[in-house]
Design an enzyme around this catalytic site. Structure first.
Site, PDB file in Angstrom:
ATOM      1  N   TYR A  34      -1.607  -1.066  10.422  1.00 41.19           N
ATOM      2  CA  TYR A  34      -1.721  -1.247   9.085  1.00 41.19           C
ATOM      3  C   TYR A  34      -0.370  -0.874   8.266  1.00 41.19           C
ATOM      4  CZ  TYR A  34      -3.539  -1.255   4.208  1.00 41.19           C
ATOM      5  OH  TYR A  34      -3.772  -1.591   2.891  1.00 41.19           O
ATOM      6  N   SER A  38       0.833  -1.074   0.049  1.00 37.57           N
ATOM      7  CA  SER A  38      -0.038  -0.066   0.172  1.00 37.57           C
ATOM      8  C   SER A  38       0.776   1.360  -0.035  1.00 37.57           C
ATOM      9  CB  SER A  38      -0.940   0.045   1.242  1.00 37.57           C
ATOM     10  OG  SER A  38      -1.312   1.178   1.679  1.00 37.57           O
TER      11      SER A  38
END
Ligand code: NAP
Length: 235
Positions: A158, A143
């Site tokens: 995350y 990401s």
């Protein structure tokens, strides 16, 4: 059973970017193993394809369970004796907007278990099969939030899990640099999925596009890179 078709495994493929990746790999004539931690969800995702030539299969897989990963490996060896493509797509985002100072340790552990250790386990289990055939393409779905140069506050579990995926990719690429096994990490952008939400600007097709490119790289393609839209992303 011997076959010459390439065999791909996609984790977390019952929905979202993983499911779309299976669709596109399958369209390329690649035998694609759609995996899902929930058998009912996985089978119903498979049924949505109306695919009858046997090139798309389901196998249950919870990437947080090492025994389960080993079961998948046995299935792949028994049926195909090869694994050419591995897409580590399974992911959770459990601490959206949470301050690192309030982050429960269990949330961090659960996130790393799936996003980082899940991908690590899959690479460790399936690299030997790639080495046996002298060919492999591993795509780690990371990401932009794992990019350290632009990292801001919040969502630490995350972000750190994706940063670790990026670091793992570099380390692995260095260790297998002399083989035709390429490992890259990528950011799909902000994509409309359960995780991305309905306001995201990108379609699932756009989200999977760079995954497919990296999964089918030629021998002179890149390894150890971080990509977005087929171009190098900033670490
Ligand atoms: P999604 O719709 O939430 O899909 C995530 C998938 O991962 C689901 O199939 C989920 O299965 C599966 N999963 C979760 N834990 C698992 C486990 N322990 N074992 C196996 N599968 C597991 O999200 P998505 O947007 O498609 O995300 C796919 C990947 O892209 C993720 O790695 C995510 O971090 C990354 N990404 C997404 C975006 C975005 O904007 N959407 C942006 C950047 C990166 P269940 O249905 O059982 O929960």
């Amino acid at each position: 059973m011997t076959n010459t078709k390439k065999v791909a495994i996609v984790t977390g493929a019952n929905r979202g970017i993983g499911l779309e990746t299976c669709r596109q790999l399958n369209q390329l004539g690649i035998i694609t193993i759609l995996t899902s931690r929930d058998e009912t969800k996985g089978k119903s995702a498979l049924a949505s394809f109306n695919e009858e030539d046997g090139n798309l299969l389901f196998h249950q897989l919870d990437v947080a369970d090492l025994a389960n990963v080993a079961q998948l490996k046995s299935f792949v060896i028994e049926n195909f004796k090869r694994c050419d493509i591995l897409v580590n797509n399974a992911g959770v985002f459990l601490d959206r907007g949470v301050s690192i100072f309030d982050l429960p340790e269990e949330t961090l552990q659960e996130t790393l278990e799936v996003n980082f250790l899940g991908a690590l386990r899959m690479c460790q289990e399936f690299l030997p099969l790639m080495r046996d055939s002298g060919y492999g393409r591993i795509v780690n779905v990371s990401s932009g939030m794992g990019s350290i140069s632009s990292m801001g506050g919040g969502s630490a579990a995350y972000k750190l899990s994706k940063l670790m995926v990026n670091g793992m990719t570099r380390i692995m690429a260095a260790e297998i640099k002399d083989e035709d096994i390429k490992i890259n990490t990528m950011a799909p952008g902000w994509v409309r999925s359960d995780m991305g939400g309905s306001n995201a600007p990108r379609s699932l097709t756009q989200g999977a596009d760079t995954i497919i490119w990296l999964a089918t790289l030629p021998e002179d393609g890149p390894t150890g890179g971080f990509f977005e839209d087929h171009t190098p992303a900033i670490w």
